[in-house]
Design an enzyme around this catalytic site. Structure first.
Site, mmCIF file in Angstrom:
data_model
loop_
_atom_site.group_PDB
_atom_site.id
_atom_site.type_symbol
_atom_site.label_atom_id
_atom_site.label_comp_id
_atom_site.label_asym_id
_atom_site.label_seq_id
_atom_site.Cartn_x
_atom_site.Cartn_y
_atom_site.Cartn_z
ATOM 1 N N ARG A 132 0.812 -1.205 0.000
ATOM 2 C CA ARG A 132 0.000 0.000 0.000
ATOM 3 C C ARG A 132 0.855 1.269 0.000
ATOM 4 O O ARG A 132 0.493 2.280 -0.574
ATOM 5 C CB ARG A 132 -0.934 0.008 1.204
ATOM 6 C CG ARG A 132 -2.368 0.270 0.822
ATOM 7 C CD ARG A 132 -3.204 0.392 2.079
ATOM 8 N NE ARG A 132 -3.800 -0.872 2.467
ATOM 9 C CZ ARG A 132 -4.950 -1.317 1.969
ATOM 10 N NH1 ARG A 132 -5.588 -0.609 1.065
ATOM 11 N NH2 ARG A 132 -5.458 -2.449 2.352
ATOM 12 N N GLY A 133 2.012 1.176 0.644
ATOM 13 C CA GLY A 133 2.918 2.323 0.690
ATOM 14 C C GLY A 133 3.378 2.718 -0.701
ATOM 15 O O GLY A 133 3.266 3.881 -1.106
#
Ligand SMILES: [Zn+2]
Length: 339
Positions: free
Chosen positions: A277-278
């Site tokens: 997700r980062g």
């Protein structure tokens, strides 16, 4: 209704303004979490941004103010309306989420008795319907019940609200930018929830005299004459609106070179963020930022500017590292980008 405080007149808080602009250009970035002291103008900034966005064309009498150009994404009621559908212009909505709100109030209520008696679906739209195509603002998101936060994040991600009761179901479009404010001293957010917000920013009361004087003067001038104050800042707000519109048009063509994506990945690995997700957020936010700057290729500079807000809320607590999360992101950046 009086004029909102102009976005351009907000003193400082560059990181918050940048995050909100990015969310306005590409809502897919996934919401903004604002950490900060009380009275730092968090909800003012959201209202100010919505206030400068162009009014939206909507189907008249639609309870979800559908976009007439939405095609298959129109609500069932609009799909049943005969074309051409009458249109109106509406301001971009900002809906406040009260902390004590029931799930029915949020998602809408399906009246089963009426539905059974009249053989029709009877649905009373909730806050998610009102927020469609705008902003949903949650003050003190850390005090909201977990299941409601989960629900809001899911709906914001899917762009659709589905209400099901005893075999009946209603669905309607619910695309909005979630903005949550939190005071770190009043209860923590679960790491899983933190991770699902796209961007996070930290705001503080400015500690320099010049900024504080500016804030007080502008706030005072606004309170005394909201319309006059808004008129004074209108040219600057107009330029910001034009930047957002130009960036939205540019966004689909913005290119992310492999080398930049590699930097993003190195950064996430150096910080030990979970999952991907980062990286995804870095990629999307950097693309929106490039578009806002009128550029068609993302570079490491864009990445560095959005890395703290994209990553600081995704770090695991490290018992051996006392440094704050912003410091850890900055440190990792200096390692990755020095190479
Ligand atoms: Zn509709």
């Amino acid at each position: 209704m009086r004029e909102p405080f102009p976005f351009s007149a907000i003193v400082g808080q560059e990181e918050m303004k940048q995050a909100l602009l990015i969310a306005a250009v590409d809502p897919v970035v996934g919401g903004v979490l604002v950490f900060g002291d009380r009275g730092t103008g968090k909800s003012t900034a959201v209202r100010a941004l919505a206030g400068l966005l162009p009014p939206m064309r909507a189907v008249r009498d639609c309870r979800y103010h559908c976009d007439p150009a939405a095609g298959a994404a129109l609500c069932a009621e609009c799909q049943a309306r005969e074309a051409p559908r009458a249109e109106i212009l509406l301001p971009v909505p900002v809906v406040d989420m009260p902390l004590g709100a029931t799930e029915d109030r949020v998602v809408g209520a399906l009246d089963l008795e009426r539905a059974l008696a009249h053989g029709e679906k009877s649905f009373e739209p909730g806050l998610l319907a009102r927020a469609n195509r705008g902003f949903l603002y949650i003050d003190e998101v850390n005090l909201l019940e977990d299941h409601l936060v989960d629900l809001l994040i899911d709906v914001a991600a899917s762009g659709e609200n589905v209400v099901e009761r005893e075999g009946l179901s209603v669905r309607h479009p619910a695309r909005f930018v979630l903005v949550g404010s939190g005071n770190p001293e009043e209860g923590e957010l679960r790491p899983q929830l933190l991770d699902r917000f796209g961007l996070s920013v930290e705001i503080t009361t400015p500690q320099d005299i010049a900024s504080r004087i500016d804030i007080v003067r502008r706030r005072d001038a606004y309170e005394r004459d909201p319309a006059g104050f808004a008129a004074k800042w209108a040219p600057e707000d107009t330029r910001t609106r034009q930047r957002i519109e130009a960036a939205r048009a540019l966004l689909p063509g913005v290119d992310v070179p492999d080398a930049v994506l590699e930097s993003a990945t190195r950064l996430c690995m150096a910080l030990g963020t979970d999952g991907l997700r980062g990286e995804l957020t870095l990629l999307r936010a950097a693309r929106a930022l490039a578009a806002l700057m009128g550029e068609t290729t993302v570079n490491d500079g864009h990445l560095q500017r959005i890395a703290p807000s994209s990553l600081r809320h995704r770090l695991r607590r490290d018992p051996l590292d006392e440094a704050g999360s912003s410091v850890r992101v900055t440190r990792a950046m200096s390692e990755v980008f020095a190479a």
